[in-house]
Design an enzyme around this catalytic site. Sequence first.
Site, PDB file in Angstrom:
ATOM      1  N   CYS A 172       0.781  -1.429   0.049  1.00  0.00           N
ATOM      2  CA  CYS A 172      -0.006   0.002   0.083  1.00  0.00           C
ATOM      3  C   CYS A 172       1.168   1.436   0.101  1.00  0.00           C
ATOM      4  O   CYS A 172       0.671   2.345  -0.516  1.00  0.00           O
ATOM      5  CB  CYS A 172      -0.850  -0.005   1.170  1.00  0.00           C
ATOM      6  SG  CYS A 172      -2.107   1.135   1.310  1.00  0.00           S
ATOM      7  N   CYS A 216      -6.534  -4.170   7.036  1.00  0.00           N
ATOM      8  CA  CYS A 216      -7.678  -3.307   6.894  1.00  0.00           C
ATOM      9  C   CYS A 216      -8.901  -3.986   6.148  1.00  0.00           C
ATOM     10  O   CYS A 216      -9.930  -3.641   6.378  1.00  0.00           O
ATOM     11  CB  CYS A 216      -7.237  -1.872   6.481  1.00  0.00           C
ATOM     12  SG  CYS A 216      -6.494  -1.777   4.761  1.00  0.00           S
TER      13      CYS A 216
END
Lengths: 350, 381
Positions: free
Chosen positions: A101, A193
Site C-alpha cells: 500500500c 484493513c
Amino acid sequence: MKLLAAMSGGVDSAVAAALAVEAGHDVTGVHLALSEAPATLRSGSRGCCSREDARDASRAADVIGIPYYVWDLAAEFQASVIDDFVAEYAAGRTPNPCVRCNEKVKFAAVLDRALQLGFDAVVTGHHARVVDGVLSRSADPAKDQSYVLAVLTPAQLAATVLPLGPHTKDEVRTLARARGLAVADKPDSHDICFIADGDTAGFLRSRLGEQPGAVVEDGVAVGTHQGTYGYTVGQRRGLGLTVPAADGRPRYVLSVEPVSRTVTVGPVAALDVSTVLTDPPVWSSPRPLPLACTVQLRAHGMVHECVATADGAGWSLALTTPARAVAAGQMAVLYDGDTVVGSATIRSAA
Amino acid sequence: MVSTAYLDHAASTPMLPEAVEAVSAAMREVGNASSLHATGRRARRVVEESRETLAFALGARPSEVVFTAGGTESDNLAVKGIYWSRRRTGRTRVLASAVEHHAVLDAVEWLVSHEGASVTWLPVDDLGRVDEDAYLDALSDDVALATVMWANNEIGTVQHVRRLADAAHEFGVPFHTDAVQAVGQLPVDFAASGVDALTLTGHKLGGPLGAGALLLGRDVACTPLLHGGGQERDVRSGTLDIPGARGLAVATALAVERQPETAARLSSLRDDLVKRVQDAVPTAVHNGDPADRLPGNAHFSFPGCEGDSLLLLLDARGVEVSTGSACSSGVARPSHVLVAMGQDEPTARSSLRFSLGHTSTADDVDALVEALPAVVERARR
C-alpha cells in the site's frame, strides 16, 4: 511548503497533520477511500476504510482548521494491494500488504497526484523519521514503522514528511488531547484493513477456492490441507496432522509449495536459516557491497547482524546468528544503526 | 481566504432575510399545533396560514400541502407511499427516469429489493431529457407510479412534466415529480402541471434547512412512512415544526413572486458565465439543454481533468463549486446522470456544476473565470 496530509481517521495521521500546520506549512487533508463498499461503522481493530473513520478524519481536519477531501483510490487499492495479496499467497509467499500500500498507493498514486496538483510533499502519520531524504527508525521502538516504508525510493522519500518521528505513541496521544482531537484515545489498528473479521484464511479460501493437498514430513504424508494459502512458514497451529511426530514435539510449517500443493512440516530446529536470498532491492540510502549491517526480516521482528553481498541483481544475506521462520514474500530491510539502507523481497532462505 | 465566490446554490442557497425573520419570530412562541387550548390554537393558526400561503404560491389547495422535513422525505413518502397504496390493486411496476435524485432512485431500488416492485428505468437523450417514446411504451395498467423530476439538479435540463403526467393518467397511473430545483427558478403551478404529487424543499429557495413539503392531490392514496398522531391528513404523523413551516411558506411565496425577475437575471448571468468559461477553456463542454434548463445552472465537462481535482484547486482559490454528486462518505463517483446521458466514465468524472442563486453577482462569475484556466491546466492528467 504546500503539503498534502493523508488522514486515515486515526490519531497518528491527525497529529501528523496538526504538527505540520504548527510547523508553518500550508496543509490540505485527504482521506483515502480504499473500499468500494465501505462499512458504516468501524469493526474490530481495523484502522480505516469505514465511514466512521472518514468522519473521524474530517472532524480532525475541521478541528485543525485545514481543507479536507476524500480521494477515491478503491480501484488502485484493489489492483495493487488486495489482488496482489491474494496472488502472492497463491504463489506460496507471505506478502505484507502495508508495504504494498505504501509502495503503490500512498507514496505512488497519492504522491503523484499531490505533486501534479502543486503540492510539494505528502505528510503521513507513520512512526519513522525522514531527515534530508534519509529514512530512519522512530523514537518509539515498539511502534517503529520504518520497515513498511523501506520500500520507498530516494525520490519518494524526498517528497515525504513524517512529523511523528521524534515522538512516542504515548506522546502522540498527549499531543492529540492537547489539541482537542477526539481521536486521541482511538484504539490502535493492527489487523489487515481489508479483512474485516481478521480471518485471513477464510478470506483467501473465498477467493482461491479449496485446493486440497498433502502435509508432508521427511517425504511422508502426515496430514491433508485444503489449500497451501492457509499456511505460512513458522506456523504451528491448525496443521491438522493425523500422524503424530516421532519425537512427540510440535511441528512447524517449513515450506509451502503451491504447484504441488505440498505443505512441508518439521521440528522447530529446521526453521532456522542463516542465508537469505532476495529479489532486486530498492536502495533508500545506497551503500557499497559487501556491507556489514543489520537486517529485519518481518514487521516488528528482531534484527540480525549480517553481511550483504550481491547475488545476481538481488542480495545474499549471510546472518551471523540464525533467524527463525523466514517467509518468502516478506521484506528484508537493511539498517545501518537506525538508518534504513534499503529493502528487498525475500525470495528464499536456507 | 479573503473573499469567497459561492457557486453552489443548487446545494443550498442563503436564507432570505424575511424567512430568517419569520423563523425567528415563530421560535419565540410556545405551542403545539395539536393542543386544544388557546396557545395551541395560536400555534395552529400559524401552521394553517403557512399552509395556505404555500398552497396559494404553488397553485395547490391547502389540504394538498403535507409538511415534511425536506426533499428526501417528500420523495420517499411519494414513491413508497403511493407504491404501497397501489400495490393492493395489483400494480407493482414503477417507472422512473434514470436521472432522478438519489432520494427517488434509491427509494425505488429499495422497493424493488424489499417490497416486490419491479422498475422500468426511463432512458434519457444526450441532453438528459426523458425519451417520451420509451415512456409511452412503458406505460400500462400494471404501473403503480411514474416519477420524473421537474428539472435535473446536476445538468439543469427541464422535463416536459405536463405531457408526461397526462400520458400517465390515461393508464390510471399517478405521477410524482421532484421539483426541488424548480420552485423559485421556473414557474411551478401544481394544478396546471397535472401532477399528483410534487416535492419541494426550503433550503433550495431561500427557506430553512430541514423544512419541505409534499404537495399531494386530494384523491391520491398514499400510505404513511411515519405513524403516530395522525397529523398532516394522516399521511405524515409528527408534531409540526412550526418555525420550519412558517419559514418555508414565507420563502416560497417570495421566491415564486420574484421568480420572473430571478429567472431573467440569473439566466443572463449564467449565459455570460457559460460564454466566458468556453472562451477561457476552449475544450470545455457544456452539458444539458442549452436553452430549456434551470436559469441558475451551468454544467461543464473538462476533458482530461478529474472533477474532484478541479474542485480542490478552485476551493483553494476561494471559488466554491460542486462535482455534481457525492455519496455520504464524500467520495466523488461518476455521475449517474451523465452516464445515463451516454457519457463515458472519464468524461463523467471530469465535470463541474456551477449554480447561481439570489445572492449571485457578476463578481462571482469574474472570480470563477479568472481562476479557471490555471486550475484546468494544473488538473489536466
